[in-house]
Design an enzyme around this catalytic site. Structure first.
Site, PDB file in Angstrom:
ATOM      1  N   GLU A 168      -1.083  -1.532  -4.882  1.00 22.06           N
ATOM      2  CA  GLU A 168      -2.313  -0.772  -5.138  1.00 22.06           C
ATOM      3  C   GLU A 168      -1.978   0.448  -5.981  1.00 22.06           C
ATOM      4  O   GLU A 168      -1.003   1.145  -5.730  1.00 22.06           O
ATOM      5  CB  GLU A 168      -2.952  -0.339  -3.822  1.00 22.06           C
ATOM      6  CG  GLU A 168      -4.267   0.383  -4.022  1.00 22.06           C
ATOM      7  CD  GLU A 168      -5.007   0.670  -2.728  1.00 22.06           C
ATOM      8  OE1 GLU A 168      -6.065   1.307  -2.811  1.00 22.06           O
ATOM      9  OE2 GLU A 168      -4.526   0.270  -1.645  1.00 22.06           O
ATOM     10  N   ASP A 179      -2.157   0.642   7.281  1.00 19.86           N
ATOM     11  CA  ASP A 179      -1.502   0.563   5.971  1.00 19.86           C
ATOM     12  C   ASP A 179      -1.015  -0.865   5.691  1.00 19.86           C
ATOM     13  O   ASP A 179      -1.019  -1.319   4.554  1.00 19.86           O
ATOM     14  CB  ASP A 179      -0.314   1.532   5.902  1.00 19.86           C
ATOM     15  CG  ASP A 179      -0.721   2.941   6.259  1.00 19.86           C
ATOM     16  OD1 ASP A 179      -1.075   3.694   5.358  1.00 19.86           O
ATOM     17  OD2 ASP A 179      -0.693   3.264   7.463  1.00 19.86           O
ATOM     18  N   ASP A 211       0.882  -1.164   0.000  1.00 17.66           N
ATOM     19  CA  ASP A 211       0.000   0.000   0.000  1.00 17.66           C
ATOM     20  C   ASP A 211       0.923   1.218   0.000  1.00 17.66           C
ATOM     21  O   ASP A 211       1.448   1.605   1.044  1.00 17.66           O
ATOM     22  CB  ASP A 211      -0.890  -0.013   1.244  1.00 17.66           C
ATOM     23  CG  ASP A 211      -1.814   1.192   1.310  1.00 17.66           C
ATOM     24  OD1 ASP A 211      -2.242   1.679   0.248  1.00 17.66           O
ATOM     25  OD2 ASP A 211      -2.112   1.636   2.441  1.00 17.66           O
TER      26      ASP A 211
END
Length: 165
Positions: free
Chosen positions: A67, A140, A7
């Site tokens: 991502e 996260d 992330d």
């Protein structure tokens, strides 16, 4: 297969490694690289590069899943995330690790079967799917684990499709 989910962020970059054998998955490690928010962008990117390179070498994943930024709300934020994403892609390329990119909606769909799930719903699903007592922290890292789970499910789906074709 060892999947390192990421992330990306320029202040906090979450990561999570899962190991899978078919659809069974086990949490190996998760955490975050944290930058000093007072650093200017070049300093942050260098710090992220150095720290994430160490993480990638230590964890030795078979693949990385990252991502992609969502541009819908804040373009400045999405551009910053894109810079952190570029660091991840560079580290993957330098270490000859195949990398796959997933949009937030795609991750939500694969993890919670609903593309508009809330962040909290996704984190609860990560906890449930990995059979954990609590949601991984920091958030996260939980998000990065969702990216890894997304990749596992996406690659399983691709395998099924190729076997039937």
């Amino acid at each position: 297969m060892r999947i390192l989910g990421v992330d990306p962020g320029t202040i906090v970059l979450g990561y999570g490694l899962i190991e899978s054998n078919q659809d069974d998955m086990v949490l190996v490690e998760h955490g975050a690289v944290r930058c000093n928010a007072r650093f200017d962008m070049p300093e942050r990117l260098l710090f992220l590069y150095d720290e994430f390179s160490s993480v990638a070498r230590k964890l030795a994943p078979d693949v990385m899943a990252v991502e992609t930024p969502f541009f819908g709300e804040n373009a400045k934020s999405a551009l910053a995330i894109g810079k952190a994403q570029a660091i991840v892609l560079l580290v993957a390329a330098q270490n000859r690790i195949p990398v796959y990119e997933y949009a937030p909606r795609q991750i939500k769909q694969h993890v919670a079967d609903y593309g508009a799930s809330s962040k909290e719903q996704i984190q609860e699903m990560v906890k449930m799917l990995l059979d954990l007592d609590e949601v991984p922290q920091p958030s996260d890292a939980a998000d990065a684990l969702a990216v890894a789970i997304c990749h596992l499910r996406e690659s399983s789906l691709r395998d099924l499709i190729s076997m039937s074709g």
